[in-house]
Design an enzyme around this catalytic site. Structure first.
Site, PDB file in Angstrom:
ATOM      1  N   SER A  76      29.146  55.672  53.790  1.00  0.00           N
ATOM      2  CA  SER A  76      29.884  56.188  52.652  1.00  0.00           C
ATOM      3  C   SER A  76      28.917  56.477  51.507  1.00  0.00           C
ATOM      4  O   SER A  76      28.036  57.310  51.653  1.00  0.00           O
ATOM      5  CB  SER A  76      30.987  55.202  52.251  1.00  0.00           C
ATOM      6  OG  SER A  76      31.923  55.811  51.408  1.00  0.00           O
TER       7      SER A  76
ATOM      8  N   ASP B  83      39.176  61.727  57.459  1.00  0.00           N
ATOM      9  CA  ASP B  83      38.644  60.899  56.380  1.00  0.00           C
ATOM     10  C   ASP B  83      39.159  61.396  55.030  1.00  0.00           C
ATOM     11  O   ASP B  83      39.013  62.567  54.682  1.00  0.00           O
ATOM     12  CB  ASP B  83      37.107  60.949  56.404  1.00  0.00           C
ATOM     13  CG  ASP B  83      36.470  59.848  55.588  1.00  0.00           C
ATOM     14  OD1 ASP B  83      37.085  59.411  54.605  1.00  0.00           O
ATOM     15  OD2 ASP B  83      35.360  59.416  55.938  1.00  0.00           O
TER      16      ASP B  83
ATOM     17  N   HIS C  32      38.109  57.259  57.407  1.00  0.00           N
ATOM     18  CA  HIS C  32      36.926  56.664  56.789  1.00  0.00           C
ATOM     19  C   HIS C  32      36.487  55.377  57.477  1.00  0.00           C
ATOM     20  O   HIS C  32      35.302  55.087  57.574  1.00  0.00           O
ATOM     21  CB  HIS C  32      37.224  56.386  55.318  1.00  0.00           C
ATOM     22  CG  HIS C  32      36.009  56.236  54.467  1.00  0.00           C
ATOM     23  ND1 HIS C  32      35.066  57.240  54.305  1.00  0.00           N
ATOM     24  CD2 HIS C  32      35.567  55.201  53.715  1.00  0.00           C
ATOM     25  CE1 HIS C  32      34.116  56.836  53.490  1.00  0.00           C
ATOM     26  NE2 HIS C  32      34.392  55.608  53.120  1.00  0.00           N
TER      27      HIS C  32
END
Length: 711
Positions: A563, A648, A683
């Site tokens: 991330s 995501d 995600h």
């Protein structure tokens, strides 16, 4: 109490390699996918960026799906020789996990609540027992049954009504974090017809057990922006909007104080907080602002008797302090210091009980738990004597108890859940994490904390773990992990999966770089906005330290981040690609400028205080100077594995997809460059606990293969 933008923080690990038995690079035999170049000019502040892969920003376009599927096929072919190894690693990691496991029960409002897993099943079973643990088990939800027919399933926000008869819950079957809230009658097992759509999944009951408050999201940006009131038995269309957070840099949420006296609506951005309160027994009443928002002032509130306790950075208390305000006069001029600000101690949280309150602190990077009595007859710290460890206050919903539940683990020590009698100071270990397989002995491993020196002279801590007996001869493979954003700290935690690396000779190192809060609030502020490059150079300087001290060498050093940590990886490979043999970037935030200029993308506006607002030229130019996608150049890059999820909601799939395409176009080496898109997840990757392990096994095999370790 302090709200965090803590984004994701997965503990994935990776690797790569690809030479066949004759040493011929497989990439010369299998053609990598080439994305078509379709030039798009993006202009801002008189500056023009040409983006040849902007067209990948359309998940409904069949050409886009075709490209992602071709990348997946290429990844499969390039790693085909590791598939059996991946399977073995998966079984190895799964074999350390107690499949028929359960949580330590906690008591709330007359019931003991338990989360358990059954052997061979991916999802939890939520249950409760009335009054005693010997009572019959009442199944609240068997998520294995609930997940049937769904490729992705996640249940969150389980929230039992005060009368113990109803439970609200949120479900996501797409992995976009758009949860649908439903309500179940625990006496009849019936799920009521009303559905509360596009929510965070969380909710809180008023004292009447029929009024439910919940948070809705904007359907496009997914910003949590509205609080609604729902009355049991009425259609969702009649729900009343109680609060609308119109500032698009803020998000909102709702909860109930531990005292059960107040409902609380919170609004927060990276730098600023605001709360509204309403008595829980007056659900039709009007929420009152606790303290109006002031830019740069963060605060969180807890209620006890006739006062609120306010954890805040007000009055330049950079590391936060605790203040006290009367119920009837909650604005800032009525706040009085309760625990003063300390320059060397970060105040992180407070847990309130009837006779005690517990302060979570961080000093010199280490967790501290301070126990105090309200009547000042006790004030002491729990003793922790390890060089590097993780300790935190656990689930403590019971207000009227002398028992504190906390957890402890370290890089070498599995997690323990401990009940501590705050009066007698006696502790009972309620559960120690079991590591099955018969091979684990914590005495075979060593952890240490070392300090690298950054280019500007700053000392940067690194927590490491490895098997005993390693030699500092430069031949050890090292996996260096970091995050470095949002003030989120990666504490040194135990991992059963990581043993598969350690037992094969790897050193695992967590670089506590600026951008997190490991060394206090200033540590975070030195790694954000116009100081963001410190995050990247800290990581690079930690790598150089590990090489110089003989822990590893350039041929055996690997880096990993996910991330915002994937942004770190992207910046690092542009700046110092020669230091690493391989890099994994999981769901990486790499197209910083374009994303931050698009306020229709989920989370963008709420990120301005972290990265800056590129609609202002000074922030635009600084972002552009480090944005990984904008700074790909014709040079050699390490072997790289990049992962993403088609759905995501936090880092859109097209960021890594575009990045891969541009790297393929410009890089001058024949090292591996692989993209794996999970076409069914978002995600956090796969939703099942064992499915997620398959992803870790894939990454481990990639890493170990680079090292020539095949079993």
């Amino acid at each position: 109490m302090k709200t965090s933008c803590f984004i994701f923080l997965i503990s994935l690990i990776f690797a790569t390699s690809c030479k066949n038995n004759t040493g011929t690079n497989l990439e010369t035999k299998i053609q990598a996918p080439i994305a078509e170049k379709k030039s798009t000019s993006l202009e801002k502040h008189g500056d023009v960026r040409v983006d040849n892969y902007f067209w990948l920003n359309d998940r409904e376009n069949p050409e886009v799906i075709d490209y992602l599927e071709r990348e997946n096929d290429y990844n499969d072919k390039m790693t085909a020789h590791t598939k059996e190894f991946q399977s073995d690693l998966f079984e190895e990691m799964k074999g350390r996990i107690k499949e028929d496991d359960s949580s330590v029960p906690y008591k709330l409002n007359g019931y003991w609540y338990i989360t358990r897993f059954e052997k061979g099943k991916d999802y939890p079973i939520y249950s409760r027992k009335k009054e005693t643990l010997e009572a019959p088990e009442e199944i609240l939800f068997d998520c294995n049954k609930e997940a049937e027919g769904h490729s992705y399933f996640r249940m969150v926000g389980l929230n039992v009504s005060p009368d113990n008869k109803l439970i609200a819950f949120g479900v996501d079957t797409i992995s976009r974090r758009k949860y649908t809230i439903r309500i179940k009658n625990l006496e009849t097992g019936k799920i009521y017809p009303e559905t509360l759509e596009i929510t965070t999944g969380g909710s809180t009951w008023a004292a009447d057990s029929k009024t439910l408050f919940y948070t809705k999201k904007d359907d496009e940006t997914l910003r949590s922006d509205r609080i609604y009131r729902h009355v049991l038995g009425t259609p969702a269309s009649e729900d009343v909007e109680i609060f609308n957070e119109k500032d698009d840099t803020f998000y909102t949420f709702v909860y109930k104080t531990k005292s059960k006296k107040y409902l609380v609506i919170g609004s927060g951005s990276t730098l600023t907080s605001e709360y509204r309160i309403l008595r829980a027994d007056d659900p039709m009443g009007e929420f009152k602002v606790f303290q109006p928002r002031t830019r740069g002032v963060e605060y969180g509130i807890a209620h006890y008797k006739d006062h609120f306790y306010v954890l805040t950075n007000a009055d330049d208390a950079k590391n936060f302090k605790l203040m006290k305000a009367p119920e009837g006069n909650t604005t800032k001029e009525n706040w009085k210091d309760f625990i003063s600000h300390r320059e060397d101690v970060l105040l992180e949280d407070i847990e309130i009980f009837k006779d005690y309150y517990v302060i979570s602190e961080r000093s010199n990077g280490l967790n501290k738990i301070n126990i105090k009595r309200w009547d000042d007859k006790a004030d002491y710290y729990l003793p922790f004597d390890n060089e590097t460890y993780t300790a935190y206050v656990g689930t403590n919903p019971d207000f009227d108890t002398k028992t504190l539940r906390y957890a402890y683990n370290s890089l070498t020590t599995p997690n323990s859940v401990i009940d501590f009698d705050m009066e007698t100071m006696e502790k009972e270990v309620k559960k120690e994490q079991e590591v099955l397989g018969g091979k684990f002995d914590k005495n075979n491993y060593v952890s240490e904390r070392v300090w690298a020196t950054a280019a500007d002279g700053t000392k940067v801590p690194i927590s490491m773990v490895y098997r005993k007996g390693i030699k500092k001869d430069g031949n050890n493979p090292v996996l260096q992990y970091a995050y470095g954003s949002y003030g989120s700290t990666i504490d040194p935690y135990f991992s059963t999966a990581r043993l598969s690396l350690l037992d094969r000779g790897f050193i695992y190192a967590i670089a506590h770089i600026r951008g997190g809060e490991y060394l206090g609030r200033a540590w975070y502020e030195d790694g954000k906005l116009f100081n963001k490059k410190n995050t990247f150079t800290d990581f690079i300087d930690c790598s150089k330290f590990l090489i110089e001290e003989g822990y590893t060498s350039k041929d055996h050093l690997y880096a990993m981040g996910g991330s915002a940590g994937g942004l770190l990886m992207g910046a690092v490979v542009n700046m110092a690609s020669e230091l690493y043999n391989g890099v994994v970037a999981a769901v990486p935030f790499v197209d910083v400028v374009t994303t931050m200029l698009d306020d229709s993308i989920p989370l963008t506006t709420g990120e301005y205080d972290e990265w800056g607002n590129p609609n202002e030229k000074k922030y635009y130019l600084y972002m552009k100077s480090y944005s990984p996608y904008d700074n790909v150049i014709a040079q050699e890059y390490p072997n790289m594995l990049v992962t993403t999820g088609l759905h995501d909601s936090q880092v859109q799939y097209w960021e890594p997809a575009k990045w891969i395409a541009k790297l393929r176009e410009l890089k001058t080496d024949d090292n591996l460059l692989l993209l794996h898109t999970n076409m069914e997840a978002g995600h956090g990757g796969a939703s099942g606990r064992f499915e997620a392990l398959k992803e870790v096994a894939e990454e481990y095999a990639f890493l170990l293969d680079l090292e020539g370790i095949e079993e």
